[in-house]
Scaffold this motif. Structure first.
Motif, PDB file in Angstrom:
ATOM      1  N   ALA A  51     116.736 145.754   6.884  1.00  0.00           N
ATOM      2  CA  ALA A  51     116.819 146.923   7.756  1.00  0.00           C
ATOM      3  C   ALA A  51     117.323 146.538   9.149  1.00  0.00           C
ATOM      4  CB  ALA A  51     115.443 147.592   7.857  1.00  0.00           C
ATOM      5  N   LEU A  52     116.867 145.396   9.647  1.00  0.00           N
ATOM      6  CA  LEU A  52     117.329 144.938  10.965  1.00  0.00           C
ATOM      7  C   LEU A  52     118.847 144.808  10.969  1.00  0.00           C
ATOM      8  CD1 LEU A  52     114.696 142.139  11.868  1.00  0.00           C
ATOM      9  CD2 LEU A  52     114.869 144.427  12.866  1.00  0.00           C
ATOM     10  N   GLY A  53     119.370 144.260   9.892  1.00  0.00           N
ATOM     11  CA  GLY A  53     120.816 144.066   9.799  1.00  0.00           C
ATOM     12  C   GLY A  53     121.567 145.390   9.816  1.00  0.00           C
ATOM     13  N   VAL A  54     121.110 146.321   9.017  1.00  0.00           N
ATOM     14  CA  VAL A  54     121.793 147.617   8.933  1.00  0.00           C
ATOM     15  C   VAL A  54     121.709 148.354  10.277  1.00  0.00           C
ATOM     16  CG1 VAL A  54     121.822 149.869   7.794  1.00  0.00           C
ATOM     17  CG2 VAL A  54     121.283 147.805   6.464  1.00  0.00           C
ATOM     18  N   LEU A  55     120.523 148.349  10.878  1.00  0.00           N
ATOM     19  CA  LEU A  55     120.345 149.113  12.116  1.00  0.00           C
ATOM     20  C   LEU A  55     121.152 148.510  13.267  1.00  0.00           C
ATOM     21  CD1 LEU A  55     116.532 149.883  11.773  1.00  0.00           C
ATOM     22  CD2 LEU A  55     118.426 151.529  11.586  1.00  0.00           C
ATOM     23  N   LYS A  56     121.234 147.178  13.292  1.00  0.00           N
ATOM     24  CA  LYS A  56     122.036 146.515  14.327  1.00  0.00           C
ATOM     25  C   LYS A  56     123.484 146.994  14.230  1.00  0.00           C
ATOM     26  CE  LYS A  56     122.771 144.019  17.703  1.00  0.00           C
ATOM     27  NZ  LYS A  56     122.093 144.407  18.949  1.00  0.00           N
ATOM     28  N   GLN A  57     123.956 147.046  12.994  1.00  0.00           N
ATOM     29  CA  GLN A  57     125.334 147.464  12.776  1.00  0.00           C
ATOM     30  C   GLN A  57     125.551 148.927  13.169  1.00  0.00           C
ATOM     31  OE1 GLN A  57     126.542 146.825   8.695  1.00  0.00           O
ATOM     32  NE2 GLN A  57     128.517 146.053   9.417  1.00  0.00           N
ATOM     33  N   GLN A  58     124.566 149.777  12.806  1.00  0.00           N
ATOM     34  CA  GLN A  58     124.738 151.211  13.051  1.00  0.00           C
ATOM     35  C   GLN A  58     124.524 151.589  14.516  1.00  0.00           C
ATOM     36  OE1 GLN A  58     122.286 153.521  10.432  1.00  0.00           O
ATOM     37  NE2 GLN A  58     123.625 153.200   8.671  1.00  0.00           N
ATOM     38  N   PHE A  59     123.599 150.919  15.187  1.00  0.00           N
ATOM     39  CA  PHE A  59     123.211 151.398  16.521  1.00  0.00           C
ATOM     40  C   PHE A  59     123.591 150.465  17.668  1.00  0.00           C
ATOM     41  CE2 PHE A  59     120.769 153.947  13.632  1.00  0.00           C
ATOM     42  CZ  PHE A  59     120.811 155.195  14.220  1.00  0.00           C
ATOM     43  N   GLY A  60     124.123 149.294  17.366  1.00  0.00           N
ATOM     44  CA  GLY A  60     124.633 148.400  18.407  1.00  0.00           C
ATOM     45  C   GLY A  60     123.614 148.172  19.499  1.00  0.00           C
ATOM     46  N   GLU A  61     124.030 148.485  20.732  1.00  0.00           N
ATOM     47  CA  GLU A  61     123.179 148.223  21.893  1.00  0.00           C
ATOM     48  C   GLU A  61     121.925 149.079  21.915  1.00  0.00           C
ATOM     49  OE1 GLU A  61     123.372 145.797  24.300  1.00  0.00           O
ATOM     50  OE2 GLU A  61     124.702 145.119  22.700  1.00  0.00           O
ATOM     51  N   ARG A  62     121.946 150.187  21.165  1.00  0.00           N
ATOM     52  CA  ARG A  62     120.745 151.028  21.142  1.00  0.00           C
ATOM     53  C   ARG A  62     119.695 150.505  20.154  1.00  0.00           C
ATOM     54  NH1 ARG A  62     121.255 156.282  19.767  1.00  0.00           N
ATOM     55  NH2 ARG A  62     123.469 156.324  19.270  1.00  0.00           N
ATOM     56  N   PHE A  63     119.980 149.377  19.552  1.00  0.00           N
ATOM     57  CA  PHE A  63     118.981 148.707  18.726  1.00  0.00           C
ATOM     58  C   PHE A  63     118.619 147.391  19.387  1.00  0.00           C
ATOM     59  CE2 PHE A  63     117.855 145.954  15.028  1.00  0.00           C
ATOM     60  CZ  PHE A  63     116.657 146.589  14.749  1.00  0.00           C
ATOM     61  N   GLN A  64     117.365 147.205  19.703  1.00  0.00           N
ATOM     62  CA  GLN A  64     116.933 146.048  20.482  1.00  0.00           C
ATOM     63  C   GLN A  64     115.882 145.245  19.725  1.00  0.00           C
ATOM     64  OE1 GLN A  64     117.809 145.267  23.832  1.00  0.00           O
ATOM     65  NE2 GLN A  64     119.418 146.828  23.729  1.00  0.00           N
ATOM     66  N   THR A  65     115.993 143.925  19.833  1.00  0.00           N
ATOM     67  CA  THR A  65     114.995 143.075  19.166  1.00  0.00           C
ATOM     68  C   THR A  65     114.408 142.030  20.108  1.00  0.00           C
ATOM     69  OG1 THR A  65     116.816 141.687  18.389  1.00  0.00           O
ATOM     70  CG2 THR A  65     115.967 143.321  16.831  1.00  0.00           C
ATOM     71  N   GLY A  66     114.686 142.188  21.412  1.00  0.00           N
ATOM     72  CA  GLY A  66     114.127 141.243  22.385  1.00  0.00           C
ATOM     73  C   GLY A  66     112.602 141.296  22.395  1.00  0.00           C
ATOM     74  N   HIS A  67     111.991 140.160  22.720  1.00  0.00           N
ATOM     75  CA  HIS A  67     110.535 140.055  22.657  1.00  0.00           C
ATOM     76  C   HIS A  67     109.839 141.048  23.588  1.00  0.00           C
ATOM     77  CE1 HIS A  67     106.498 138.370  23.281  1.00  0.00           C
ATOM     78  NE2 HIS A  67     106.638 137.884  22.052  1.00  0.00           N
ATOM     79  N   SER A  68     110.313 141.125  24.828  1.00  0.00           N
ATOM     80  CA  SER A  68     109.563 141.943  25.791  1.00  0.00           C
ATOM     81  C   SER A  68     109.656 143.423  25.441  1.00  0.00           C
ATOM     82  CB  SER A  68     110.037 141.681  27.225  1.00  0.00           C
ATOM     83  OG  SER A  68     111.330 142.189  27.398  1.00  0.00           O
ATOM     84  N   ILE A  69     110.816 143.843  24.949  1.00  0.00           N
ATOM     85  CA  ILE A  69     110.939 145.260  24.605  1.00  0.00           C
ATOM     86  C   ILE A  69     110.103 145.577  23.359  1.00  0.00           C
ATOM     87  CG2 ILE A  69     112.952 145.407  23.043  1.00  0.00           C
ATOM     88  CD1 ILE A  69     114.014 147.500  25.090  1.00  0.00           C
ATOM     89  N   ARG A  70     110.039 144.631  22.462  1.00  0.00           N
ATOM     90  CA  ARG A  70     109.205 144.856  21.277  1.00  0.00           C
ATOM     91  C   ARG A  70     107.726 144.868  21.665  1.00  0.00           C
ATOM     92  NH1 ARG A  70     109.219 141.158  17.179  1.00  0.00           N
ATOM     93  NH2 ARG A  70     110.144 139.462  18.371  1.00  0.00           N
ATOM     94  N   GLU A  71     107.365 143.944  22.541  1.00  0.00           N
ATOM     95  CA  GLU A  71     105.965 143.891  22.975  1.00  0.00           C
ATOM     96  C   GLU A  71     105.582 145.195  23.687  1.00  0.00           C
ATOM     97  OE1 GLU A  71     104.823 140.898  25.954  1.00  0.00           O
ATOM     98  OE2 GLU A  71     103.228 140.350  24.537  1.00  0.00           O
TER      99      GLU A  71
END
Lengths: 468, 468
Positions: B17-37
């Protein structure tokens, strides 16, 4: 007019259940034709579909027992209170057992300090209000008929007081219900508000016996107001009356009742109740509060009505005058019937955003005229809910066909205005096609999934709300 | 303190899912630690459980797309508004995708004539009220925090105005929601009342994102009252203050707010906000209505308070005085924190029948004293809902254990009084064991059946409300 559709009758199961119930309930289990016919009776044009037997239950435990017998044999179960529902709710399209809860009629507790009470489902609203009167309390929901509180909860009833006090969804704190497997649940505590999980109270309220049978209801109560006054005001048009209603709502005037009667109803009342109301659209009002507040509300209403050309505004303060006015409103059904002796009155129940009320009522009147139908209108105007009642000669197939066309047209119009095909009567058998039009297939699929999860055998009042 | 329990992490699905969403949403998909926290952050003592990625959605269609991706890969989905929930609602105990709807922040329509509006879920209550002010309208629900309306609907929020205007369940007319399969439903029309099938609106309100994601909300609005005044009154005891509240409710006085602050909170406010309130239990009130009605309400309240020994009763009419009073109420959280610098405040949220309020609050104070805990109380007294906020040194394991004991004891007490463990915060992760105690296994089984029917993969905010 919907019928039972493709629901299959489970003859073998029914016979088995009849045998067990006869043995368990003796004289409290009845299978005579007239009693069965009466329990399929509905005040509507939908044909009677009798259950196979009627059990007069006396307790939650008995309801659970009956449901378990029916579940074992895959037999439909239909709850019955007073039989005043309007959309075929108590019909038995695939036969089955009617559970009559009218003998479960105890007020179990009144907590005056908390303004709540707990009742059995067979208690009627008039019986409850009689019971409460000495304590200075009342239960505000008034659908007209002296319905059972279980039935009122099951159909999410409301009526003339809803503009101020809300509907059954707002006044039921909790229910006890017997589910399709016979298990007994209670949906909420007695707290006045709660965020404790899914709102099963509101799911059961309005579920029309299709998810479970309500066996106890905890209700919010109100203190009887210090002062109550009533008023009436005539208007040059439905539009002027409706604009006044909008002004009242926008002003935040806390009217307890604001009812619209169209010219035809006013004429009918003048004839039937020997009144001399001006023959035009009329608003009937009731104000609740302190003496000062009621006087101020009446004055403010007068001002708002005058701006829209209201005339003959009369506020009443005495109980006698007030009763006379509201008696007229309650007599509207009989007065309408008297417009056409021998006819049947078939109620409609659309509810639209208030800004569309004038347009909807006016269109309804015009459409009835165009079709040559008599369809006087009374409305709970403060909620945008109105009933055009078709006065029909049921022997005249052409007229009945026109009436069916009218109902379909009216429901479609309400839906097109982002309103609903039913403000307070429920879906039952009669409105199932409109529910799909109103909310769409995906929403109905969610309802269907819930129904299937909670009643996998489809034995709880089958053929109601959802397609068979 | 609940954690994710036995929920299993679907590593393979999550990576897909991470792969698909990264592709579909680009910069609007974030996986950085602080934003996830931050998106697992909850204002509670429940440990942070981060999602694996955060998508900033801009439309219902996008929410549906994201849900479909997650459904395909069996990955949890957690909706995020402003992160102000209090029971671990946005935690991701089995990982998954946080859908941040804060950019879905448009007011889509305001129907002033019907007193309703339609908004996207990221609109906050303050933003909505700012938007509405010029039209003379307001949305009354005020949970304190500037929460998103989607989150408020999802947790069935309420707050200080609920005694008059109800909770989110009373003020949401309809929602649009994306269900677990990505389908988009709308639960009801814009009619002010309806009996059209199962009340899916109320089912979604308070479902905490476990059944679907709310993508639009149609809300009831109120006209800004002609007059608003505030008042305060001190009492010799919590019992005297609570008796006054009961008298107010029984009298039918339409107070807009009636808040209880116990002695400890009053002391805290005197220190923090430089006030000189009498150091005893305090009621803060607000009256809405016409000039005359507000004056009459204030006078009547004074009379009722005097009978219970109320002193220092002061009604205010100017906006400045009123703001000062309610600013103090809003500052209560910060004032309490200042009682013990460096502490964490952990909120409780029981709600009991009003007749039991005095007993419950008094017992809560005594229990905290007995355990050596600091637990000041503020309460939405008109609803029987109060928050004892534990001021804890989270490094002190012994104190935290005592606090856990206190919370358990308090919830059990409320349940034994036929009240609830949560008046307005919701169940989330923290209160799941109490929900079962409160409503019983059969009722929870019904909730579980609904959850399973609508979300068979258990991907919608898993681990909340119901056991894993």
């Amino acid at each position: 007019m919907a019928d039972g559709g493709v629901l299959m009758r489970n003859e073998e199961g029914i016979q088995a259940a009849l045998g067990v119930l006869k043995q368990q309930f003796g004289e409290r289990f009845q299978t005579g034709h007239s009693i069965r016919e009466q329990h399929g009776h509905t005040t509507t044009w939908i044909p009677n579909q009798m259950p196979d037997g009627v059990v007069f239950a006396k307790s939650t435990a008995e309801v659970s027992e009956i449901v378990k017998v029916c579940a074992t044999h895959g037999v439909p179960i239909i709850a019955y209170g007073t039989g005043t529902s309007l959309e075929g709710h108590v019909n038995a399209p695939a036969g089955g057992i009617s559970i009559d809860v009218s003998q479960m009629d105890s007020v179990l507790e009144v907590n005056a300090g908390d303004l709540d009470c707990r009742v059995q489902p067979g208690v009627t609203r008039e019986a409850l209000n009689t019971y409460l009167r000495d304590q200075g309390l009342f239960f505000p929901i008034d659908p007209g008929a002296n319905a059972s509180l279980g039935g009122m909860a099951a159909t999410r009833a409301s009526g003339t007081n809803a503009v101020r006090y809300g509907t059954m969804k707002d006044n039921v704190l909790s229910v006890e219900a017997v589910m399709a497997d016979g298990s007994i649940i209670r949906t909420a505590s007695r707290a006045r508000k709660s965020s404790a999980g899914y709102d099963l109270t509101r799911l059961m309220v309005g579920s029309e016996g299709t998810l479970g049978i309500i066996t106890e209801i905890t209700l919010r109560l109100q203190g009887i107001p210090e002062a109550i006054s009533a008023a009436r005001c005539s208007f040059p048009s439905v539009e002027a009356a409706s604009k006044t209603v909008m002004a009242v709502i926008q002003y935040g005037l806390p009217v307890a009742r604001i009812e619209l009667l169209d010219t035809l109803v006013v004429k009918a009342l003048n004839n039937y109740s020997k009144l001399d109301l001006p023959e035009g659209p009329l608003l009937l009002l009731e104000f609740h509060g302190s003496e000062a507040s009621v006087a101020e509300q009446a004055e403010t209403f007068g001002m708002l009505a005058e701006e829209e050309g209201g005339t003959g505004y009369q506020a009443t303060a005495t109980l006698e005058e007030r009763n006379k006015l509201w008696q007229a409103r309650h007599d509207a059904y009989w007065a309408m019937l008297a417009l056409r002796p021998g006819c049947k009155a078939v109620a409609t129940d659309v509810c639209v955003p208030i800004s569309r009320l004038a347009e909807a009522v006016t269109a309804s009147e015009a459409k009835a005229n165009e079709l040559g139908l008599i369809a006087p209108v009374v409305g709970h105007a403060g909620d945008g809910n109105f009933h055009a009642s078709l006065l029909l000669d049921m022997e005249d197939a052409d007229e009945v066909a026109k009436a069916e066309h009218f109902v379909s047209w009216l429901n479609d119009m309400a839906i097109s205005m982002d309103g609903t095909c039913t403000g307070e009567h429920g879906i039952g058998q009669g409105k199932r096609p409109y529910l799909i039009k109103e909310l769409g297939a995906d929403t109905i699929a969610v309802m269907g999934a819930i129904k299937k999860a909670l009643d996998p055998q489809n034995i709880m009042n089958p053929g109601k709300i959802l397609a068979d």
